[in-house]
Write a protein that holds these residues in place. Structure first.
Motif, short mmCIF file in Angstrom:
data_model
loop_
_atom_site.label_atom_id
_atom_site.label_comp_id
_atom_site.label_asym_id
_atom_site.label_seq_id
_atom_site.Cartn_x
_atom_site.Cartn_y
_atom_site.Cartn_z
N VAL A 1 10.75 -1.61 -9.62
CA VAL A 1 9.62 -0.75 -9.97
C VAL A 1 8.49 -0.99 -8.97
O VAL A 1 8.33 -2.08 -8.43
CB VAL A 1 9.15 -1.00 -11.43
CG1 VAL A 1 8.49 -2.34 -11.59
CG2 VAL A 1 8.25 0.09 -11.93
N GLY A 2 7.74 0.06 -8.73
CA GLY A 2 6.53 -0.03 -7.93
C GLY A 2 5.34 0.32 -8.79
O GLY A 2 5.46 1.02 -9.80
N VAL A 3 4.18 -0.17 -8.39
CA VAL A 3 2.95 0.03 -9.14
C VAL A 3 1.90 0.58 -8.19
O VAL A 3 1.71 0.05 -7.09
CB VAL A 3 2.45 -1.29 -9.76
CG1 VAL A 3 1.14 -1.11 -10.48
CG2 VAL A 3 3.50 -1.88 -10.68
N PHE A 4 1.23 1.62 -8.64
CA PHE A 4 0.15 2.19 -7.85
C PHE A 4 -1.14 2.07 -8.65
O PHE A 4 -1.16 2.32 -9.86
CB PHE A 4 0.42 3.67 -7.55
CG PHE A 4 -0.68 4.29 -6.74
CD1 PHE A 4 -0.72 4.10 -5.37
CD2 PHE A 4 -1.69 5.01 -7.34
CE1 PHE A 4 -1.76 4.63 -4.62
CE2 PHE A 4 -2.73 5.54 -6.62
CZ PHE A 4 -2.76 5.35 -5.25
N TYR A 5 -2.23 1.68 -7.96
CA TYR A 5 -3.52 1.57 -8.64
C TYR A 5 -4.65 1.82 -7.65
O TYR A 5 -4.57 1.45 -6.48
CB TYR A 5 -3.70 0.18 -9.24
CG TYR A 5 -5.01 0.06 -9.98
CD1 TYR A 5 -5.18 0.65 -11.22
CD2 TYR A 5 -6.10 -0.58 -9.40
CE1 TYR A 5 -6.39 0.58 -11.89
CE2 TYR A 5 -7.31 -0.66 -10.06
CZ TYR A 5 -7.45 -0.07 -11.30
OH TYR A 5 -8.65 -0.13 -11.97
N GLY A 6 -5.69 2.45 -8.14
CA GLY A 6 -6.88 2.69 -7.34
C GLY A 6 -8.00 3.22 -8.22
O GLY A 6 -7.86 3.32 -9.44
N PRO A 7 -9.11 3.59 -7.59
CA PRO A 7 -10.23 4.16 -8.35
C PRO A 7 -9.79 5.45 -9.04
O PRO A 7 -8.81 6.08 -8.65
CB PRO A 7 -11.28 4.46 -7.27
CG PRO A 7 -10.88 3.66 -6.09
CD PRO A 7 -9.41 3.47 -6.17
#
Length: 171
Positions: free
Chosen positions: A140-146
């Motif tokens: 799995v990959g995780v993406f996060y940002g504002p």
């Protein structure tokens, strides 16, 4: 001709590596609903590359870094290849260069190409505060940002998935 190259300078790599590690560590405290999830193999797809390009453009920047966190970049990759497992993709680099470089032999071991031998990787803008973390051990990959970056990503990328049951970020 491919203009991308591995990072050879310890200080340059360490700065990117530290920032990537801190970014991944910050994911640990995020709730599952704050994150977007993707298949970590997406790093090798055109649509994921296009997402990265869309995000750097949205954030009004141009360059992004790819850094391999596992296997150990210092005691393994640098020890055997004399360079560090990361690179900066600049405005003048193409998608073709990105994919070619990801599969490039680092020096006598095609099995250690960045696109093949990565358990944990981070893609992040050189100037910005979002990141994509791929964890092949969890698949799995995780993406996060504002919030505005998260909204842009949701609208652009149709391949976000549900995380596996019990998934947790393990830097």
């Amino acid at each position: 001709m491919n203009q991308l190259d591995y990072i050879h300078d310890l200080a340059t790599f360490t700065a990117l590596w530290s920032r990537a590690r801190m970014g991944v560590q910050s994911l640990v405290s995020k709730s599952r609903d704050e994150l977007l999830y993707f298949d970590p193999i997406d790093i090798a797809t055109q649509k994921f590359f296009d997402l990265i390009q869309a995000l750097v453009a949205f954030a009004n920047t141009t360059d992004f870094a790819t850094v391999i966190l596992k296997p150990d970049p210092f005691n393994y990759f640098h020890h055997y290849f004399g360079k560090y497992p990361g690179f900066v993709h600049k405005k003048n680099n193409s998608d073709e260069e990105f994919f070619h470089f990801m599969m490039q032999d680092p020096g006598g071991s095609l099995a250690d190409a960045l696109g093949v031998n990565h358990e944990h990787y981070v893609i992040m803008p050189t100037d910005g505060d979002w990141l994509a973390f791929g964890d092949r051990s969890w698949d799995v990959g995780v993406f996060y940002g504002p919030p505005e970056i998260m909204q842009c990503a949701r609208e652009f990328y149709p391949f976000f998935i549900q995380p596996p049951s019990g998934f947790r970020v393990e830097p």
